[in-house]
Each structure stands twice: as C-alpha cells, then as structure tokens.
Design a protein around this motif. Structure first.
Motif, mmCIF file in Angstrom:
data_model
loop_
_atom_site.group_PDB
_atom_site.id
_atom_site.type_symbol
_atom_site.label_atom_id
_atom_site.label_comp_id
_atom_site.label_asym_id
_atom_site.label_seq_id
_atom_site.Cartn_x
_atom_site.Cartn_y
_atom_site.Cartn_z
ATOM 1 N N GLU A 10 0.820 -1.040 -0.044
ATOM 2 C CA GLU A 10 0.021 -0.127 0.042
ATOM 3 C C GLU A 10 0.541 1.611 0.440
ATOM 4 O O GLU A 10 0.193 2.043 0.017
ATOM 5 C CB GLU A 10 -1.463 0.179 1.307
ATOM 6 N N TRP A 11 2.119 1.324 -0.187
ATOM 7 C CA TRP A 11 2.852 1.994 -0.058
ATOM 8 C C TRP A 11 3.069 2.922 -1.459
ATOM 9 O O TRP A 11 3.563 2.163 -2.083
ATOM 10 C CB TRP A 11 4.279 1.910 0.114
ATOM 11 N N PRO A 12 2.601 4.362 -1.628
ATOM 12 C CA PRO A 12 2.682 4.614 -3.022
ATOM 13 C C PRO A 12 4.109 4.728 -3.933
ATOM 14 O O PRO A 12 4.814 4.524 -2.796
ATOM 15 C CB PRO A 12 2.334 6.549 -2.815
ATOM 16 N N ARG A 13 4.498 4.305 -4.645
ATOM 17 C CA ARG A 13 5.588 4.167 -5.242
ATOM 18 C C ARG A 13 5.593 5.647 -5.528
ATOM 19 O O ARG A 13 7.494 5.504 -5.568
ATOM 20 C CB ARG A 13 4.892 3.891 -7.378
ATOM 21 N N ASN A 14 5.867 6.676 -4.987
ATOM 22 C CA ASN A 14 6.555 8.216 -5.781
ATOM 23 C C ASN A 14 7.057 8.324 -3.639
ATOM 24 O O ASN A 14 6.830 9.519 -3.511
ATOM 25 C CB ASN A 14 5.881 8.668 -5.738
ATOM 26 N N ALA A 15 6.733 7.229 -3.352
ATOM 27 C CA ALA A 15 6.825 7.874 -1.281
ATOM 28 C C ALA A 15 7.999 8.695 -1.305
ATOM 29 O O ALA A 15 9.077 8.092 -1.917
ATOM 30 C CB ALA A 15 6.298 7.312 -0.537
ATOM 31 N N SER A 16 8.295 9.067 -0.612
ATOM 32 C CA SER A 16 9.691 9.401 0.136
ATOM 33 C C SER A 16 10.299 9.851 0.941
ATOM 34 O O SER A 16 11.893 9.250 1.177
ATOM 35 C CB SER A 16 9.699 10.940 -0.269
ATOM 36 N N HIS A 17 9.457 9.020 2.372
ATOM 37 C CA HIS A 17 9.925 9.285 4.002
ATOM 38 C C HIS A 17 9.477 8.067 4.595
ATOM 39 O O HIS A 17 8.123 7.880 3.711
ATOM 40 C CB HIS A 17 10.331 10.001 4.258
#
Length: 276
Positions: free
Chosen positions: A252-259
């Motif tokens: 469920e983590w977005p592909r463009n998560a940063s941190h």
C-alpha cells in the motif's frame, strides 16, 4: 561475470579468491565515490524543502497513558511519509496529533506552517484532508453523501446548518473525482463499505488539501478499489500535496513515497528517506 558474460568459471584457488576480493573492494570504493559526488552535487543544486510540520520531544498522552514518547520529526512540504509499525505502536495517535485531535505535552512542541501558538486550528484544518477509521465509524448513517463531503470544509462530523450553493458545487466536484457524484443525494446508510470510503476520500479532497493524513485508508477494501485509491494518492503526491499515511502493508506504499517512519511502542525506530 562481467557485462553479462562469464569471465572465469572453475575451481576456487587462493590466488583467484584474492583477485576476486580485491576487484570487489575496488568496485565498492568507486561506487561510494560516485554516490558521494552525486549527493554533494544534489545538496548544492537543490534548495532545502520548507518544513510543513515539526515535532520536538513530543510526548502524547491518551486516557492517562503515554502513547508517543520523545518524538522528533520534520515533515517538509511535498514529502510523502509512510508510517508503519505493529498494532499499538502509535500510528493513529501520531496522525490525529498532526491533525490536532491530540495535544503534545508541554515539555515538547508541535509547529505547523503558518500557525502560531494559541491560534485555533481551523485555518490549518481547512486545507488538511483526513481519512481515518473513526470517521467511518462515527458518521451517522442518516446523513446525506453531499453533506458528508461538505462537512470536510468545516472539519466537522455532520453539519449544523444548510450547505451554501458554493459548498455544494465544491462537494459535487470532489465526488465526481472519486466517481461518486451519482450518489450525492443518498444517505450513508444506503452506501456499501467501499463506497463510504470513497466518500471519505472526497471529503478529504473537498478541502483542496495541502496536507493529506491517511490512517489505514485502504483497510477492508477490495483489490481494484484499493489500487484505484492508491493511484489517486500518487497523483496527489505528484501535484505537490504533502502526505502522511499509516499502513501495515508494503503493497500500500505509494510508488512515489519519499520517507518512512517506523514506530515501536510509541518511539521512533527509524525516520528518514525511504529504504529499499
């Protein structure tokens, strides 16, 4: 192997082992040097992102129990933070603290961009979208879908007054973005579990959010709906919206998560750039 071709295949002798180890060390040294140069160049060329929310030595108590302990965290504009950890680690408490439902004990602090101590949180919440399990549980089922979305403009559960025509237009536009505009006049009680969740996403969108707080926002949804809502979150991140989301599942983590922020019993186990 070298460039996809076999360079040597055979018995491992001491000279061959020494040669392989030396080559590996030299390769690692070149890679470290290249990364150092790239990081230095990025630091010089990219301006530091402005903090949106800062917590310092944050202790948060709920029902006379300390749930978050000594939390230090800076969320910059445009970041997407994924918060994870076991049940009871403090994920939901953190998101509700960011929103303002819980306070930080006086030995620590929470600072929000554009806000000064003592000023009501209405201005901050007016541009903050929230999707959380307690909203789905607490909303009366006799409320209309349209009023539920409008209530996002007032950070309230339900409305104490009739929505204005302008508010209704904004709410219908938000519902249309989540493919729920056809149900605007129906009640929440007539909606399925997944439909209510999409309505809560529309309630978050109606604020035209600068910050999205998503607490287990995909829990209980079927695969196609979860994928569609995750893709919607990713478009918000691409548009520059700051996102903080709590989830148990890496899928469920977005592909463009940063941190990422990992919590364990209310304390930070890791906080920083997304790890592989």
């Amino acid at each position: 192997l070298e460039a996809g071709r076999v360079r040597f295949s055979g018995a491992l002798t001491r000279p061959r082992l020494r040669e392989a180890l030396l080559a590996a060390r030299e390769g690692e040294a070149r890679l470290r040097a290249a990364k150092s140069v790239a990081a230095h160049a990025a630091t010089r060329s990219a301006p530091a992102a402005r903090p949106y929310i800062r917590l310092g030595n944050a202790n948060v108590w709920v029902d006379e129990k300390r749930v978050l302990q000594g939390l230090d965290l800076t969320i910059a504009r445009g970041n997407c933070w994924v918060v994870h950890g076991a049940n009871g680690s403090g994920k939901s408490t953190l998101l509700r603290t960011l929103y303002g439902d819980h306070s930080v004990a006086r030995e620590g602090f929470i600072r929000r961009a554009g806000m000064v101590p003592g000023v009501p949180l209405d201005a901050f919440r007016a541009r903050t979208g929230l999707v959380a399990p307690h909203l789905q549980t607490d909303y009366p089922r006799d409320h209309s879908v349209l009023d539920t979305v409008v209530s996002g403009l007032h950070s309230s559960i339900g409305l104490n007054f009739r929505a204005t025509p302008g508010e209704c237009r904004r709410a219908r536009k938000a519902l249309a973005a989540l493919q729920m505009d056809a149900f605007a006049e129906r009640t929440l009680g007539q909606m399925s579990y997944g439909q209510v969740r999409r309505i809560l996403f529309a309630r978050a969108l109606v604020t035209r959010p600068r910050l999205l707080l998503l607490d287990e926002a995909f829990t209980g949804l079927n695969g196609p709906l979860r994928a569609a809502l995750l893709a919607w979150v990713e478009t918000q991140i691409e548009a520059g919206v700051t996102v903080v989301m709590a989830t148990h599942y890496r899928s469920e983590w977005p592909r463009n998560a940063s941190h990422e922020l990992m919590l364990s019993r209310g304390r930070v186990s890791y906080a920083g750039k997304l790890r592989p």
